[in-house]
Scaffold this motif. Sequence first.
Motif, PDB file in Angstrom:
ATOM      1  N   LEU A 104       0.827  -1.207   0.000  1.00  0.00           N
ATOM      2  CA  LEU A 104       0.000   0.000   0.000  1.00  0.00           C
ATOM      3  C   LEU A 104       0.863   1.260   0.000  1.00  0.00           C
ATOM      4  O   LEU A 104       0.458   2.295  -0.541  1.00  0.00           O
ATOM      5  N   ALA A 105       2.073   1.185   0.580  1.00  0.00           N
ATOM      6  CA  ALA A 105       2.985   2.335   0.524  1.00  0.00           C
ATOM      7  C   ALA A 105       3.426   2.611  -0.906  1.00  0.00           C
ATOM      8  O   ALA A 105       3.622   3.766  -1.293  1.00  0.00           O
ATOM      9  N   ASP A 106       3.590   1.557  -1.716  1.00  0.00           N
ATOM     10  CA  ASP A 106       3.918   1.771  -3.125  1.00  0.00           C
ATOM     11  C   ASP A 106       2.807   2.523  -3.840  1.00  0.00           C
ATOM     12  O   ASP A 106       3.065   3.407  -4.667  1.00  0.00           O
ATOM     13  N   LEU A 107       1.554   2.181  -3.551  1.00  0.00           N
ATOM     14  CA  LEU A 107       0.436   2.914  -4.150  1.00  0.00           C
ATOM     15  C   LEU A 107       0.428   4.366  -3.674  1.00  0.00           C
ATOM     16  O   LEU A 107       0.236   5.297  -4.467  1.00  0.00           O
ATOM     17  N   ALA A 108       0.645   4.553  -2.378  1.00  0.00           N
ATOM     18  CA  ALA A 108       0.639   5.913  -1.818  1.00  0.00           C
ATOM     19  C   ALA A 108       1.713   6.775  -2.445  1.00  0.00           C
ATOM     20  O   ALA A 108       1.530   7.984  -2.632  1.00  0.00           O
ATOM     21  N   SER A 109       2.852   6.166  -2.805  1.00  0.00           N
ATOM     22  CA  SER A 109       3.964   6.943  -3.345  1.00  0.00           C
ATOM     23  C   SER A 109       3.654   7.545  -4.710  1.00  0.00           C
ATOM     24  O   SER A 109       4.394   8.418  -5.183  1.00  0.00           O
ATOM     25  N   MET A 110       2.580   7.121  -5.332  1.00  0.00           N
ATOM     26  CA  MET A 110       2.178   7.704  -6.620  1.00  0.00           C
ATOM     27  C   MET A 110       0.933   8.577  -6.460  1.00  0.00           C
ATOM     28  O   MET A 110       0.381   9.057  -7.447  1.00  0.00           O
ATOM     29  N   GLY A 111       0.508   8.766  -5.205  1.00  0.00           N
ATOM     30  CA  GLY A 111      -0.696   9.548  -4.945  1.00  0.00           C
ATOM     31  C   GLY A 111      -1.949   8.705  -4.915  1.00  0.00           C
ATOM     32  O   GLY A 111      -3.058   9.231  -5.025  1.00  0.00           O
ATOM     33  N   GLY A 112      -1.791   7.391  -4.734  1.00  0.00           N
ATOM     34  CA  GLY A 112      -2.927   6.487  -4.823  1.00  0.00           C
ATOM     35  C   GLY A 112      -3.428   5.975  -3.487  1.00  0.00           C
ATOM     36  O   GLY A 112      -2.768   6.099  -2.451  1.00  0.00           O
ATOM     37  N   ARG A 113      -4.610   5.382  -3.545  1.00  0.00           N
ATOM     38  CA  ARG A 113      -5.217   4.664  -2.427  1.00  0.00           C
ATOM     39  C   ARG A 113      -5.576   3.267  -2.907  1.00  0.00           C
ATOM     40  O   ARG A 113      -5.952   3.067  -4.052  1.00  0.00           O
ATOM     41  N   GLY A 114      -5.505   2.301  -2.006  1.00  0.00           N
ATOM     42  CA  GLY A 114      -5.806   0.934  -2.360  1.00  0.00           C
ATOM     43  C   GLY A 114      -7.288   0.705  -2.581  1.00  0.00           C
ATOM     44  O   GLY A 114      -8.132   1.294  -1.903  1.00  0.00           O
ATOM     45  N   THR A 115      -7.606  -0.173  -3.544  1.00  0.00           N
ATOM     46  CA  THR A 115      -8.995  -0.588  -3.769  1.00  0.00           C
ATOM     47  C   THR A 115      -9.175  -2.082  -3.520  1.00  0.00           C
ATOM     48  O   THR A 115     -10.306  -2.549  -3.402  1.00  0.00           O
ATOM     49  N   GLY A 116      -8.092  -2.840  -3.450  1.00  0.00           N
ATOM     50  CA  GLY A 116      -8.206  -4.261  -3.178  1.00  0.00           C
ATOM     51  C   GLY A 116      -6.843  -4.923  -3.210  1.00  0.00           C
ATOM     52  O   GLY A 116      -5.912  -4.422  -3.861  1.00  0.00           O
ATOM     53  N   ALA A 193      11.783  16.310   0.938  1.00  0.00           N
ATOM     54  CA  ALA A 193      11.191  16.114   2.261  1.00  0.00           C
ATOM     55  C   ALA A 193      10.720  14.676   2.411  1.00  0.00           C
ATOM     56  O   ALA A 193      10.510  13.957   1.427  1.00  0.00           O
ATOM     57  N   VAL A 194      10.543  14.255   3.664  1.00  0.00           N
ATOM     58  CA  VAL A 194      10.088  12.897   3.963  1.00  0.00           C
ATOM     59  C   VAL A 194       8.864  12.993   4.872  1.00  0.00           C
ATOM     60  O   VAL A 194       8.743  13.922   5.683  1.00  0.00           O
ATOM     61  N   SER A 195       7.961  12.026   4.742  1.00  0.00           N
ATOM     62  CA  SER A 195       6.671  12.113   5.445  1.00  0.00           C
ATOM     63  C   SER A 195       6.750  11.786   6.924  1.00  0.00           C
ATOM     64  O   SER A 195       5.795  12.046   7.669  1.00  0.00           O
ATOM     65  N   GLY A 196       7.859  11.206   7.381  1.00  0.00           N
ATOM     66  CA  GLY A 196       7.970  10.858   8.795  1.00  0.00           C
ATOM     67  C   GLY A 196       9.377  10.423   9.143  1.00  0.00           C
ATOM     68  O   GLY A 196      10.302  10.545   8.341  1.00  0.00           O
ATOM     69  N   PRO A 197       9.573   9.861  10.351  1.00  0.00           N
ATOM     70  CA  PRO A 197      10.914   9.474  10.803  1.00  0.00           C
ATOM     71  C   PRO A 197      11.506   8.370   9.932  1.00  0.00           C
ATOM     72  O   PRO A 197      10.798   7.573   9.329  1.00  0.00           O
ATOM     73  N   LEU A 198      12.836   8.315   9.899  1.00  0.00           N
ATOM     74  CA  LEU A 198      13.550   7.256   9.201  1.00  0.00           C
ATOM     75  C   LEU A 198      14.494   6.545  10.168  1.00  0.00           C
ATOM     76  O   LEU A 198      14.922   7.118  11.164  1.00  0.00           O
ATOM     77  N   GLY A 199      14.810   5.294   9.856  1.00  0.00           N
ATOM     78  CA  GLY A 199      15.773   4.531  10.641  1.00  0.00           C
ATOM     79  C   GLY A 199      15.176   3.617  11.678  1.00  0.00           C
ATOM     80  O   GLY A 199      15.881   2.812  12.297  1.00  0.00           O
ATOM     81  N   GLY A 231       0.474  10.096   0.909  1.00  0.00           N
ATOM     82  CA  GLY A 231       0.700  10.040  -0.531  1.00  0.00           C
ATOM     83  C   GLY A 231      -0.227  10.970  -1.290  1.00  0.00           C
ATOM     84  O   GLY A 231       0.231  11.867  -2.024  1.00  0.00           O
ATOM     85  N   PRO A 232      -1.556  10.799  -1.132  1.00  0.00           N
ATOM     86  CA  PRO A 232      -2.470  11.748  -1.748  1.00  0.00           C
ATOM     87  C   PRO A 232      -2.251  13.187  -1.274  1.00  0.00           C
ATOM     88  O   PRO A 232      -2.370  14.129  -2.069  1.00  0.00           O
ATOM     89  N   VAL A 233      -1.936  13.376   0.012  1.00  0.00           N
ATOM     90  CA  VAL A 233      -1.676  14.728   0.521  1.00  0.00           C
ATOM     91  C   VAL A 233      -0.528  15.373  -0.247  1.00  0.00           C
ATOM     92  O   VAL A 233      -0.608  16.532  -0.679  1.00  0.00           O
ATOM     93  N   ALA A 234       0.554  14.615  -0.445  1.00  0.00           N
ATOM     94  CA  ALA A 234       1.706  15.151  -1.163  1.00  0.00           C
ATOM     95  C   ALA A 234       1.374  15.439  -2.618  1.00  0.00           C
ATOM     96  O   ALA A 234       1.775  16.471  -3.175  1.00  0.00           O
ATOM     97  N   ALA A 235       0.637  14.526  -3.251  1.00  0.00           N
ATOM     98  CA  ALA A 235       0.279  14.723  -4.657  1.00  0.00           C
ATOM     99  C   ALA A 235      -0.585  15.971  -4.830  1.00  0.00           C
ATOM    100  O   ALA A 235      -0.377  16.761  -5.750  1.00  0.00           O
ATOM    101  N   LEU A 236      -1.544  16.167  -3.941  1.00  0.00           N
ATOM    102  CA  LEU A 236      -2.414  17.336  -4.027  1.00  0.00           C
ATOM    103  C   LEU A 236      -1.648  18.627  -3.726  1.00  0.00           C
ATOM    104  O   LEU A 236      -2.020  19.702  -4.198  1.00  0.00           O
ATOM    105  N   ALA A 237      -0.559  18.507  -2.948  1.00  0.00           N
ATOM    106  CA  ALA A 237       0.262  19.686  -2.632  1.00  0.00           C
ATOM    107  C   ALA A 237       1.195  20.058  -3.781  1.00  0.00           C
ATOM    108  O   ALA A 237       1.841  21.103  -3.738  1.00  0.00           O
ATOM    109  N   GLY A 238       1.297  19.182  -4.786  1.00  0.00           N
ATOM    110  CA  GLY A 238       2.131  19.491  -5.941  1.00  0.00           C
ATOM    111  C   GLY A 238       3.462  18.771  -5.978  1.00  0.00           C
ATOM    112  O   GLY A 238       4.402  19.243  -6.640  1.00  0.00           O
ATOM    113  N   ALA A 239       3.578  17.617  -5.280  1.00  0.00           N
ATOM    114  CA  ALA A 239       4.830  16.862  -5.314  1.00  0.00           C
ATOM    115  C   ALA A 239       5.250  16.617  -6.757  1.00  0.00           C
ATOM    116  O   ALA A 239       4.448  16.213  -7.597  1.00  0.00           O
ATOM    117  N   THR A 240       6.528  16.835  -7.034  1.00  0.00           N
ATOM    118  CA  THR A 240       7.035  16.655  -8.396  1.00  0.00           C
ATOM    119  C   THR A 240       7.610  15.261  -8.621  1.00  0.00           C
ATOM    120  O   THR A 240       7.680  14.783  -9.760  1.00  0.00           O
TER     121      THR A 240
END
Length: 347
Positions: A104-116, A193-199, A231-240
């Motif tokens: 689901l993180a892969d889908l989010a990384s393109m601005g998507g949400r899961g459907t199944g 930028a990153v959406s949250g903590p890393l490591g 993911g959608p938040v970033a896409a709507l904000a204009g992520a390049t």
Amino acid sequence: MSSTSEPPGEGGRTVGEVGEGGPTVGEVGERGILGEVFGVLAEHGAAAESLRDVVVGPGDDTAHLRVRTGAVLATTDTMVRGQDWLDAWSTGQDVGEKIVTQNLADLASMGGRGTGVLVTLLCDRELPLAWCRDLTTGLARACSRAGVPVVGGDLSAAGPGVVAVSVTALGELAEGIPGAVLRSGARPGDVLAVSGPLGRSHAGLEQLRAGARQGRWVDHHLRPWVDLEQGPVAALAGATAMIDVSDGLGRDGGRVARASGVDLLLDEAAVDDLAARLAPELGLEAARRAVLGGGEEHELLATFPVGAVPTGWVVLGGAEQVQGEPTVRLGEQALDPDGGGWDHFGG
């Protein structure tokens, strides 16, 4: 979808607890396995029939889903016992939750949400049915948090000792997003930028190797969970450009740099701030290595126009005009594109 970036803390997991005793999958057969699976999915609200966009769920030759946006996102990941998890550390529930999150993180990384999601289990006939039930519980919990149904899958017998789980996630772009956010859109002058903590996952792995069996970093390594809605938040904000950090900041940042034809410059102070969160357990230098090279984080790494970074995201640096081969740099030091992270064939 869930908006939590910390593990849900549902409890009940004992590291290394494999469902032993009771019947095996070979003893109950396919019908018995499916009976367990469908029962657990219904119990946790992940049964496909309860979702409005599922026309036909499990039971026929294929699932039938409504597509509201006219385009489908699709991704897949596989986890193999001994390669991607150890029974000494991970339960079936851990495996189920982790594999749903990484898809689901892969889908989010393109601005998507899961459907199944579609789930395939390959296993030795001697695998305890209880482990299969635990796996389904993890799948169901993760899918329920994300509001994504399990719409089908497959079962197959495998050789002695073999257990492999594969998930294919289907999705669509969130409403208002004109097109998928790719790795290739970063431009010189963009903010990184990153959406949250890393490591955290790497820290948990190091603690497991040292003998720890509990703790917040151990939990994050075994059952990572992130705010998929970013993911959608970033896409709507204009992520390049955007990618999820599954193989480490250096490796995944390098993929964005090469696809976009830019250099990514990391701010040393920002990296140190992320490392400080892990330093009490790891020490500062090991914490820095965890931030730069730790995989299985699944936070989102994205580039934005100046002023467009969403609230709550951590600014790490920026994109610059490429100076030769696209690279990720920490100060003046170029990060090894093959350092840290994880390579399924190279380790």
